[in-house]
Motif scaffolding. Sequence first.
Motif, mmCIF file in Angstrom:
data_model
loop_
_atom_site.group_PDB
_atom_site.id
_atom_site.type_symbol
_atom_site.label_atom_id
_atom_site.label_comp_id
_atom_site.label_asym_id
_atom_site.label_seq_id
_atom_site.Cartn_x
_atom_site.Cartn_y
_atom_site.Cartn_z
ATOM 1 N N THR A 547 0.793 -1.194 -0.051
ATOM 2 C CA THR A 547 -0.241 0.007 0.034
ATOM 3 C C THR A 547 0.718 1.202 -0.006
ATOM 4 O OG1 THR A 547 -0.172 -0.255 2.447
ATOM 5 C CG2 THR A 547 -2.085 -1.141 1.172
ATOM 6 N N ARG A 548 0.497 2.312 -0.675
ATOM 7 C CA ARG A 548 0.908 3.576 -0.368
ATOM 8 C C ARG A 548 0.506 4.219 0.880
ATOM 9 N NH1 ARG A 548 4.687 6.555 -3.676
ATOM 10 N NH2 ARG A 548 5.109 4.735 -5.133
ATOM 11 N N ALA A 549 -0.674 4.117 1.080
ATOM 12 C CA ALA A 549 -1.227 4.874 2.370
ATOM 13 C C ALA A 549 -2.292 3.901 2.908
ATOM 14 C CB ALA A 549 -1.843 6.104 2.145
ATOM 15 N N SER A 550 -2.291 3.744 4.030
ATOM 16 C CA SER A 550 -3.460 2.840 4.856
ATOM 17 C C SER A 550 -3.977 3.491 6.097
ATOM 18 C CB SER A 550 -2.986 1.259 4.852
ATOM 19 O OG SER A 550 -2.283 1.199 6.014
ATOM 20 N N VAL A 551 -5.288 3.238 6.258
ATOM 21 C CA VAL A 551 -5.904 3.831 7.521
ATOM 22 C C VAL A 551 -6.408 2.639 8.409
ATOM 23 C CG1 VAL A 551 -7.614 5.547 8.351
ATOM 24 C CG2 VAL A 551 -6.220 6.186 6.540
ATOM 25 N N ALA A 552 -5.816 2.445 9.522
ATOM 26 C CA ALA A 552 -6.448 1.411 10.414
ATOM 27 C C ALA A 552 -7.396 1.844 11.209
ATOM 28 C CB ALA A 552 -5.241 0.817 11.240
ATOM 29 N N LEU A 553 -8.955 1.284 10.879
ATOM 30 C CA LEU A 553 -9.899 1.776 11.708
ATOM 31 C C LEU A 553 -9.941 0.486 12.885
ATOM 32 C CD1 LEU A 553 -11.900 2.040 8.660
ATOM 33 C CD2 LEU A 553 -11.748 4.008 10.045
ATOM 34 N N PRO A 554 -10.784 0.927 13.787
ATOM 35 C CA PRO A 554 -10.843 -0.070 14.858
ATOM 36 C C PRO A 554 -11.512 -1.441 14.237
ATOM 37 C CG PRO A 554 -12.103 2.086 15.500
ATOM 38 C CD PRO A 554 -11.605 2.150 13.989
ATOM 39 N N ALA A 555 -11.009 -2.526 14.811
ATOM 40 C CA ALA A 555 -11.334 -3.805 14.199
ATOM 41 C C ALA A 555 -13.021 -4.208 14.621
ATOM 42 C CB ALA A 555 -10.583 -4.820 15.029
ATOM 43 N N ALA A 556 -13.679 -4.397 13.765
ATOM 44 C CA ALA A 556 -15.032 -4.857 14.052
ATOM 45 C C ALA A 556 -15.491 -5.985 13.347
ATOM 46 C CB ALA A 556 -15.848 -3.537 13.642
ATOM 47 N N GLY A 557 -16.908 -6.315 13.449
ATOM 48 C CA GLY A 557 -17.381 -7.617 12.794
ATOM 49 C C GLY A 557 -18.241 -7.302 11.549
ATOM 50 N N GLU A 558 -18.694 -8.377 11.191
ATOM 51 C CA GLU A 558 -19.623 -8.022 9.771
ATOM 52 C C GLU A 558 -20.313 -7.149 9.644
ATOM 53 O OE1 GLU A 558 -20.473 -11.000 6.848
ATOM 54 O OE2 GLU A 558 -19.972 -11.945 8.795
#
Length: 597
Positions: A547-558
């Motif tokens: 990736t060039r850039a990534s944003v890590a959001l809070p982990a969550a379910g379906e």
Amino acid sequence: MCGIVGAIADGDAIPFLMKGLSRLEYRGYDSAGVALLSEGTIERRRAKGDLSALRELLRRNPPRGAIGIGHTRWATHGAPSEKNAHPHIVGETAIVHNGIIENGGALKNALREKGAIFTSQTDSEVIAHLFHAFLADGLAAEDAFAKTLESLEGAFAIAALTCSAPNSLFAAARRSPLVIGRGGAGVYVASDALALAAEAESLIHLEDGERARLTREGFSILNAEGRAVKRVPKKMALQSEEASKGGRRFFMEKEIYETPEAAARALAVPIGEEDGFSAARMRDARQIFFLGCGSAFYAGLAASCWMEKLAGVSARAEIASEFRHRGAALSKRDLAVFVSQSGETADTLSALRHCEREGVPTLALVNVVESTMARLADWTLSIGAGPEIGVASTKTLICQMILLARLALSVAKPAEAKEAREDLSSLPRKLQEALALSEALRAMAKDYLAPSDYVLYLGRGAGYAVALEGALKCKEIAYIPSDGAPAGEMKHGPIALIQEKTPVVVVAPYDRLFPKMLSNMEEIAARGGYLCLLTDAEGAAASKDLTRASVALPAAGEIGAPILHALAAQMLAYHCAVALKHNPDRPRNLAKSVTVE
Ligand code: M6R
């Protein structure tokens, strides 16, 4: 879309008319005007462009009068121009109009044969000509107005003045919203209660086919058959500060930041037997249709995935504007769920009426609880997002997704439901955490999306709905050509658009589909595309070399993950618009509530 205001004020009507019009600006418009009735004459000011042009006209040459009507026009018939702007005046009458007069062409020809001269290209002008003609025939103002309405076909809202009834204001609604308000300093009419937020203490919505006469003393309402209507006014629920930006630069920004609070309300909305809607309706349905337009359709698309996966009930999302015309095979055992922020979107309303005619039970999920859709559907659920002024739907899409997820959960298999419920209930906190990633999203937007002339969004399952949402927002407010595609479809066509530096926004939480998304990312990287990844911490770690850039959001379910990713996609588009110096609240050619088909 067009906006109507009208007032019989205690003093000068102009301050109210202008405040009301500015509260309607969010709906989108390209010209505006006012007309005042005083001492037996009507004075009018109209201007192309935004309200500042009209304000300047009023400053230089202010009309006077306690009775007035005003309008913001969003062009349908005839280009944006002063001549086509409302109010339209013919003789001693002035009118403002929302909607479309479907027999406008035929009426124009008939009126021309009788000597009428038209000065605009609009369908609306026929209303003023008819009103004038019936008055000239000797009818009293109220009867002339009723006769005018009888001649019109289509869906519309109208406010009208005439020198023949110098103390009255006339209003009518047919399948288009119009609300009458009363306050300490006057009696008002508007196409949106928000326009009356500071002035009216109580409200009455006109029902389909009703007309009203307003005077200083109050108002009377008649139905289409001319019988008096008695309805108890409702207390005005809106506060004037709800129509302000609350210290933020744009309404869109303010509303994005209201998402966690709105989500908490959507989680608390009662879905119960009390209004007659039961989970059994969904469980026993042969087929559930989720219908909406634009972002509301995407919420339905995500819901169709959840309904099938969690509850095993056959479900499909349908674009409301297509549904009525495509001849869908319907059954009385189906359930049609209509999703709409405004509850006034003409295409969605037409699809609802179609379902009613076919005997399909209807459920509406709306944000505006007094909307036409809420009144027409068999059952209504409020999404509880609170007023949304920005043209782009933001917190309302998130609340729609939450409520639809709750519907799916109410019929889910017990094993699936427990985990999904926890996933949902943690959303307000996680949405708040996602807002804190604004700076990373701003950098992604500024470095990769805003400089590009094309962006591709990819996702799978409910993530595909998020990809569509991201692409729509990117087009809508940042004017960057964008597509949303199911990631697996990329190699069947969209991959041809990927060149060196083409930004591709990949919606990929670290879930069971992540390995497949990783293959798609490899294919993009191999062609020099710039991968901008919306994911979570595990997803970011697993793809950091690509990736060039990534944003890590809070982990969550379906359920939680696509909702969090939808918020991130909206923020990304917002930052693109701001980086490109576009006003995200006022996208060109667009209206907040699309009340014509
Ligand atoms: O009021 P509605 O939810 O029925 O509106 C539907 C669409 O017009 C709306 O979602 C539109 O696509 C938005 N501008 C998207 O941001």
